[in-house]
Scaffold this active site. Sequence first.
Site, PDB file in Angstrom:
ATOM      1  CG  LEU A   8      -1.775  -1.268   1.426  1.00 33.15           C
ATOM      2  CD1 LEU A   8      -2.692  -1.107   2.626  1.00 33.15           C
ATOM      3  CD2 LEU A   8      -2.579  -1.596   0.169  1.00 33.15           C
ATOM      4  CB  ALA A   9       2.862   2.849  -2.096  1.00 32.72           C
ATOM      5  CB  ALA A  10      -2.660   4.957  -2.288  1.00 32.61           C
ATOM      6  CE  LYS A  22       3.557   7.642   4.740  1.00 32.59           C
ATOM      7  NZ  LYS A  22       2.856   7.319   6.012  1.00 32.59           N
ATOM      8  CG  HIS A 336      49.850  18.133   0.326  1.00 30.23           C
ATOM      9  ND1 HIS A 336      50.467  17.222   1.136  1.00 30.23           N
ATOM     10  CD2 HIS A 336      50.753  18.431  -0.641  1.00 30.23           C
ATOM     11  CE1 HIS A 336      51.697  16.990   0.691  1.00 30.23           C
ATOM     12  NE2 HIS A 336      51.887  17.705  -0.380  1.00 30.23           N
ATOM     13  CG  ASN A 350      53.934  14.758  -7.339  1.00 32.28           C
ATOM     14  OD1 ASN A 350      53.886  13.920  -6.448  1.00 32.28           O
ATOM     15  ND2 ASN A 350      53.974  16.057  -7.073  1.00 32.28           N
ATOM     16  CB  ALA A 353      50.738  21.709  -1.897  1.00 36.88           C
ATOM     17  CG  ASN A 359      36.428  23.003 -13.676  1.00 38.96           C
ATOM     18  OD1 ASN A 359      36.629  23.944 -12.921  1.00 38.96           O
ATOM     19  ND2 ASN A 359      35.552  22.050 -13.402  1.00 38.96           N
ATOM     20  NE  ARG A 413      58.688  31.131 -10.590  1.00 38.71           N
ATOM     21  CZ  ARG A 413      58.905  29.826 -10.642  1.00 38.71           C
ATOM     22  NH1 ARG A 413      57.901  29.002 -10.861  1.00 38.71           N
ATOM     23  NH2 ARG A 413      60.127  29.349 -10.473  1.00 38.71           N
TER      24      ARG A 413
END
Length: 431
Positions: A8-10, A22, A336, A350, A353, A359, A413
Amino acid sequence: MNLSIVILAAGAGTRMKSKTPKVLHTLCGREMLYYVIKEAKKLSDDVSVVLFHESEMVKKSIEKYFSDIRYVIQDHVNYPGTGGALMGIEPKYQKILVLNGDMPLVEAEELKQFLRAGSDFVMSVLDLEDGSGYGRVVIHGGSVERIVEEKDATGEEKSLGTVNAGVYLFDRALLACYLPRLKNDNAQKEFYLTDVVEMARKDRLIVAPLFVKEENFKGVNSKADLAEAEAIMTGRIRRRWMREGVRMRLPETIYIDEGVKFVGECFIENGVSITGDSYIEESHIKAHSVIEESRVIRSDVGPMAHLRPQCEVTETHIGNFVEVKKSKLTGVKAGHLSYLGDCEVDEGSNIGAGVITCNYDGKKKHLTKIGKNVFVGSDSQLVAPVSIEDDSIIGAGSTITKNVKSGELALSRAKQENIAGFFARYFSSSK
């Protein structure tokens, strides 16, 4: 097993205070109704689900998992109530087990007891210390005599702890006899399945009471009930996997969804959350890591790492405070403080950090490809779409916007300049 099962799921589940039906509220990553159907199918090949409120939404959700379920739409206008819910069913077998879709903790092994009871009419009963809020079940001479709603109960009846758990086993002929005789002359104008008890007793039939565990037959009617049920369910999931050989540290602090699968020897530390249909094979998931809908194979993750959906990590080390999203990493070290989103990183590479794959350009996501044996220096930004080929190096602190070919060193840089005597001049001028 020659058994038909009706779920019963009504109902809308107004006490949940939610737009979601529910039975579609989830615990441990699956809808409540999913768990009831899963256990039902262990016992029967004839499972029907009675629907009404948001019936198409419920069907669509359940069809992801089960393709051989029959759905019956209740005529809620003319036949409301639990009794009305059964009026449209067409059971295949002689015995009919009636379950509720809001009982996600029910287990097939306990349901077998209904068949062992050896009666044409079996009713589940809970024995509670305090039955307040429930209809009381009056038992006399080994049979259920009647069910009394709390508002109608005498003082003696209110002292009873025996209450209706809401699961029944009927003989098909018995149900066919009594369902057409149900009346809705009550305040709610509904057809109640519990009225069948009184009819059967008037005909001197035995209504066998079956005492069941409260935990397994707990109905979920509120968000508080849902939280309690989820705590029980995740405990079952943890115990199941520990029996299969998964080691867990402080298991009561670990959350695992129903769809998660472990293979081989795995070690899950405290505070870990693994959700969706994640797959973990021969891996170590360290404390307070979160894994969502991802595959982790022969790898270690964490502590305090986050794998967002659609990650595939193989023979890789993911360290603390590393976040990975929709990426494939094979034979990689990312120790890290990194964000790796929408990228492919090949073996031997590799990631230093503070490395970030940039993206998103404000409109859509782009792919970053990193080849074999690439060294990405700390605090670098890789602006996608970009490709870093095998055996190349990204100097620390670089912002990479162009592809890097195999064997190259990429730097972007400003050249460092050291000015002698600056400290003394700077501070003396301020005096």
